[in-house]
Design an enzyme around this catalytic site. Structure first.
Site, mmCIF file in Angstrom:
data_model
loop_
_atom_site.group_PDB
_atom_site.id
_atom_site.type_symbol
_atom_site.label_atom_id
_atom_site.label_comp_id
_atom_site.label_asym_id
_atom_site.label_seq_id
_atom_site.Cartn_x
_atom_site.Cartn_y
_atom_site.Cartn_z
ATOM 1 N N CYS A 101 0.835 -1.203 0.000
ATOM 2 C CA CYS A 101 0.000 0.000 0.000
ATOM 3 C C CYS A 101 0.870 1.253 0.000
ATOM 4 C CB CYS A 101 -0.926 -0.004 1.215
ATOM 5 S SG CYS A 101 -1.971 1.473 1.340
ATOM 6 N N CYS A 197 -5.726 -2.167 6.843
ATOM 7 C CA CYS A 197 -6.705 -1.090 6.694
ATOM 8 C C CYS A 197 -8.069 -1.562 6.194
ATOM 9 C CB CYS A 197 -6.149 -0.012 5.772
ATOM 10 S SG CYS A 197 -5.284 -0.635 4.330
#
Length: 375
Positions: A101, A197
């Protein structure tokens, strides 16, 4: 000549990015906040905090007197991060999506967006530092050893680091919270986010179950005896102790590393036979590794360091372990490297990142592909 710059800050809703924006504004820069939305498959779920995080980020922007823009990177995230995450789990490995990410979203898609806004650089709330030496950029550990996040940033390259600031990297977390309270930030006492997340606080196995094919199979001990049934190899990680499903099994007498009642740990996965192997005792030899080979290497300086003594982490929050970077038959291409450790490492897990350090300097790393157990 003015040193005032236009800096785009990734405002997550957390206290670290909020204080980062404050510090940059205090230095006289033009600061713009961006809230990144990276997941939207189940926005209304009780586990998704995205809406509250944006409200917190907007409140921070209001207090600081800066603009904030809500940008949706969910499609990029699904293509560049989540698809890889699922492929790795399906192959029996345990990936670290936060590393990808950072490389693909926060310091690529976000950086590109910031440049389109006319920014000279971006800033985030990561606990790390950037140092320029003779025209090249080094990634350094954050000064707070309990919060250092360089492990998650090891795939950044020279172009990305040259346009990145980490304003809280020089500070301990206690000081960051003190500043937030002093200037009246609404999220000064907000808990740090944990976990992946897009999963949030939801049960991990329940989440994976929605996306991965799975087939039950035997659980065997180190003698090859069947002692239970697993629900699918993708749902287990090496070193796992809880949730294996054999907690009620009576342990055999005198197990290595723990005595009569030593706990069970996941030790191996055999994808070909769909078999999960477990062992008793934290110090069982099957959980100790002296050598690893990593693929998909990424080096911050642009190329690998020379062979020799270094330090490495094979998981976040691990103490640096002394090791030697080896050039040899197992690593014939630049994207592969081999590490040999001075002391055996516990539950080194394929799919996780092996990150190399020379003192406080993060050199880069790769994805663990092969592990050799201690003899």
């Amino acid at each position: 000549m003015s040193t005032r710059r236009r800096i785009v800050v990734g405002l997550s809703g957390g206290v670290d990015s909020a204080v980062s924006a404050h510090l940059l504004k205090q230095q006289g820069h033009e600061v713009i906040g961006i809230f990144m939305k990276n997941w939207e498959d189940d926005d209304d779920s009780e586990y998704c905090s995205s809406r509250q995080d944006f409200l917190d980020a907007a409140s921070v922007a209001d207090v600081l007197g800066i603009e904030i823009e809500h940008v949706n990177f969910a499609a990029d995230y699904k293509d560049r991060v989540f698809a890889d995450f699922l492929r790795e789990y399906q192959a029996g490995r345990t990936p670290n999506p936060d590393v990808l990410c950072n490389a693909e979203i926060k310091f690529k898609a976000f950086l590109d967006h910031a440049m389109r806004l006319g920014a000279e650089c971006i800033a985030t709330g990561h606990y790390a530092r950037v140092r320029q030496v003779d025209g090249s950029f080094q990634l350094l550990k954050g000064l707070d050893p309990l919060k250092d996040q360089s492990y998650f940033l090891h795939r950044l390259n020279q172009a990305q680091l040259s346009k990145t600031l980490f304003p809280v990297g020089e500070l301990p977390k206690t000081e960051v919270r003190r500043i937030a309270a002093e200037i009246g930030l609404p999220n000064a006492k907000k808990k740090d986010s944990t976990g992946i997340c897009f999963i949030g606080e939801r049960p991990f196995r329940e989440f994976l179950n929605r996306y991965l094919a799975h087939a039950p199979g035997p659980i065997r001990d180190d003698r090859g005896r069947v002692i239970g049934e697993h629900v699918g190899l993708s749902f287990y990680t090496l070193g796992q102790r809880k949730g294996i499903g054999i907690g009620g099994l009576k342990p055999r007498a005198q197990v290595r590393g723990g005595g009569d009642h030593a706990p069970w740990f996941t030790a191996r996965k055999d994808m070909a036979t769909n078999t999960l192997y477990v062992v008793q005792g934290h110090d069982h030899p099957w959980l100790q590794s002296t050598t690893l080979v990593a693929d998909d290497a990424s080096w911050i300086a642009g190329g690998p360091p020379g062979p020799g003594p270094l330090a490495a982490k094979t998981r976040y929050r691990q103490t640096d372990a002394a090791c030697t970077l080896v050039a040899g038959e197992k690593t014939p291409v630049p994207e592969r490297f081999e590490l040999r450790f001075s002391a055996a490492q516990w539950a080194v897990t394929p799919g996780q990142s092996a990150v190399l350090y020379d003192g406080e300097v993060c050199l880069g790393g790769g994805v663990i592909a092969e592990v050799q157990v201690a003899r």
